[in-house]
Design an enzyme around this catalytic site. Structure first.
Site, PDB file in Angstrom:
ATOM      1  N   ASP A  43      49.136  48.202  27.850  1.00  0.00           N
ATOM      2  CA  ASP A  43      49.476  48.614  29.645  1.00  0.00           C
ATOM      3  C   ASP A  43      48.072  49.788  29.720  1.00  0.00           C
ATOM      4  O   ASP A  43      47.234  50.032  28.956  1.00  0.00           O
ATOM      5  CB  ASP A  43      50.736  49.223  29.702  1.00  0.00           C
ATOM      6  CG  ASP A  43      51.038  50.219  28.684  1.00  0.00           C
ATOM      7  OD1 ASP A  43      50.141  50.843  27.950  1.00  0.00           O
ATOM      8  OD2 ASP A  43      52.081  50.803  28.338  1.00  0.00           O
TER       9      ASP A  43
ATOM     10  N   HIS B 270      67.360  41.634  14.270  1.00  0.00           N
ATOM     11  CA  HIS B 270      68.385  40.736  15.062  1.00  0.00           C
ATOM     12  C   HIS B 270      68.209  40.811  16.562  1.00  0.00           C
ATOM     13  O   HIS B 270      68.186  39.805  17.273  1.00  0.00           O
ATOM     14  CB  HIS B 270      69.910  41.053  14.778  1.00  0.00           C
ATOM     15  CG  HIS B 270      70.939  40.527  15.612  1.00  0.00           C
ATOM     16  ND1 HIS B 270      71.368  39.079  15.465  1.00  0.00           N
ATOM     17  CD2 HIS B 270      71.474  40.882  16.764  1.00  0.00           C
ATOM     18  CE1 HIS B 270      72.289  38.938  16.318  1.00  0.00           C
ATOM     19  NE2 HIS B 270      72.209  39.873  17.284  1.00  0.00           N
TER      20      HIS B 270
ATOM     21  N   CYS C 285      74.574  33.190  15.425  1.00  0.00           N
ATOM     22  CA  CYS C 285      73.013  33.258  15.110  1.00  0.00           C
ATOM     23  C   CYS C 285      72.544  33.186  13.842  1.00  0.00           C
ATOM     24  O   CYS C 285      73.310  33.321  12.914  1.00  0.00           O
ATOM     25  CB  CYS C 285      72.860  34.929  15.601  1.00  0.00           C
ATOM     26  SG  CYS C 285      71.308  35.243  15.385  1.00  0.00           S
TER      27      CYS C 285
ATOM     28  N   CYS D   2      69.747  34.034  12.474  1.00  0.00           N
ATOM     29  CA  CYS D   2      68.483  35.044  12.272  1.00  0.00           C
ATOM     30  C   CYS D   2      68.751  35.433  10.667  1.00  0.00           C
ATOM     31  O   CYS D   2      69.842  35.408  10.081  1.00  0.00           O
ATOM     32  CB  CYS D   2      68.235  36.050  13.036  1.00  0.00           C
ATOM     33  SG  CYS D   2      69.391  37.538  13.005  1.00  0.00           S
TER      34      CYS D   2
ATOM     35  N   CYS E 291      71.515  38.054  10.115  1.00  0.00           N
ATOM     36  CA  CYS E 291      72.973  37.435  10.229  1.00  0.00           C
ATOM     37  C   CYS E 291      73.363  36.337   9.236  1.00  0.00           C
ATOM     38  O   CYS E 291      74.429  36.042   8.630  1.00  0.00           O
ATOM     39  CB  CYS E 291      72.999  36.549  11.583  1.00  0.00           C
ATOM     40  SG  CYS E 291      73.163  37.748  13.084  1.00  0.00           S
TER      41      CYS E 291
END
Length: 379
Positions: free
Chosen positions: A94, A337, A306, A308, A311
């Site tokens: 940015d 997560h 999930c 991931c 998890c």
């Protein structure tokens, strides 16, 4: 060939959302996409390898903060931001404008630029369009943002009009000062608050510069969600269909879906990493504050739907224990997560566009997540 190129693949018949590919000097990425934020050349608690593992493509870094620490000259000496942080995929930086206006209480806006105080030590500093380009050229990001004024919400019409006109002049100066157009794409930022005629004015000025991409700024700054959606509905059609459209600072699940429906291709936000450090996670069933006492003996994963890393391997009870004892690994797991959740959400959005059913997907997701419940507390 420009440094940044957008390829439109498909338009959703149900909603008009766009499926596309963002081509950059460091790879090509499907859109709509969510971009994790790595303010100080790192996504907090995550390694570059983990980000790739979860499917991240473009990540953000911050011009203002890297200017202060370690300094853009050091990053340039290291071979640029990609080498400095060991990230071989795309980076967006940015302009630093938002930080100047949000972090410094003592600032003075002039036509030449902004005088302000360093938020770390109080030193006097000055940031102009030319300086913002110098810093970003040194960082070597794939996508760099024009220096703009970030007006507060709400703002009076006359103030906003002067601000929009100044942002347009600053964008012209950025384009003239840009030293690396062959490998860095400069995006303009459409401002104007909730004033439709000012958004049109800003878009007209910036589109005339024929930049490789355009952002919609000045949203997610405190306005109600319906105002943001309304502004997007009349702003995104003003932007070239053959170039990427980026909604700055937006990362809640509902706004990602609603933004995509309104023609946005790129999103970023600190939300998933910030709330992770407060013990809050996004799940398919809605918001979950894992540090709460009721999860002390909950041996299920954060989200049973999930797959991931967090998890698949750890329970709510364990992650709660880590966060309650201020163990860094707990914050790493909640951050992993949350980022994975949003990256997977955008994959689902892209698939729904492919199948012309993004409107149906929105209804199903909102129902499951709890956005349709009266007074639902989400993000």
């Amino acid at each position: 060939m420009t440094a940044i190129r957008y390829e439109l693949i498909k338009t959703c018949k149900q909603t008009g959302a766009r499926l596309g590919i963002l081509h950059t000097p460091h790879g090509s990425y499907e859109t709509p996409m969510f971009m994790p934020v790595g303010t100080l050349a790192t996504v907090k608690t995550m390694s570059p390898e983990e980000l790739k593992e979860m499917g991240a493509g473009v990540i953000l870094s911050n011009t203002y903060h890297l200017w202060l620490r370690p300094g853009h000259e050091i990053v340039k000496e290291a071979g640029g931001l990609h080498k400095f942080m060991n990230w071989d995929q795309a980076i967006l930086t940015d302009s630093g404008g938002f930080q100047v206006f949000s972090l410094s209480q003592f600032r003075k806006i002039e036509e030449e630029g902004v005088h302000f105080r360093n938020h770390l030590n109080g030193d006097k500093m000055f940031l102009s369009p030319e300086k913002a380009m110098e810093i970003q050229n040194a960082l070597g990001s794939d996508i760099m943002m024009a220096f703009d004024e970030c007006p507060p919400y709400p703002a009076e019409y006359e103030y906003m009009k002067k601000s929009v006109e100044r942002t347009s002049r600053w964008a012209e100066r950025c384009l003239k000062a840009h030293q690396r157009p062959e490998d860095q794409g400069l995006f303009g930022i459409v401002q104007g608050g909730e004033y439709e005629d000012l958004r049109k004015l800003s878009a007209k000025d910036l589109v005339a510069l024929d930049l490789p991409g355009y952002a919609v700024g000045g949203l997610s700054v405190g306005e109600p969600k319906h105002i943001m959606n309304k502004v997007l509905e009349y702003t995104t059609p003003l932007l070239p269909a053959n170039k990427p459209r980026y909604l700055m600072g937006v990362g809640s699940p509902d706004s990602l879906i609603d933004g995509a429906i309104r023609g946005i291709d790129m999103f970023d936000c600190v939300l998933p990493t910030r709330i992770a450090r407060n013990g809050t996670v996004m799940t398919s069933q809605g918001r979950l504050v894992v540090k709460n006492a009721k999860y002390a003996r909950d041996f299920r994963p954060l989200d049973e739907n999930c797959d991931c890393y967090a998890c698949k391997n750890y329970t709510r009870a364990y992650i709660r224990h880590l966060i309650r004892t201020d163990e860094i690994f707990g914050y790493r797991l909640t951050t992993y997560h949350n980022l994975y959740f949003l990256l997977q959400l955008m994959e689902q959005v892209r698939q729904a566009i492919r199948e012309d059913r993004l409107g149906d997907f929105r209804e199903e997701f909102f129902e499951q997540y709890g956005f349709n419940e009266p007074n639902a507390k989400n993000f």
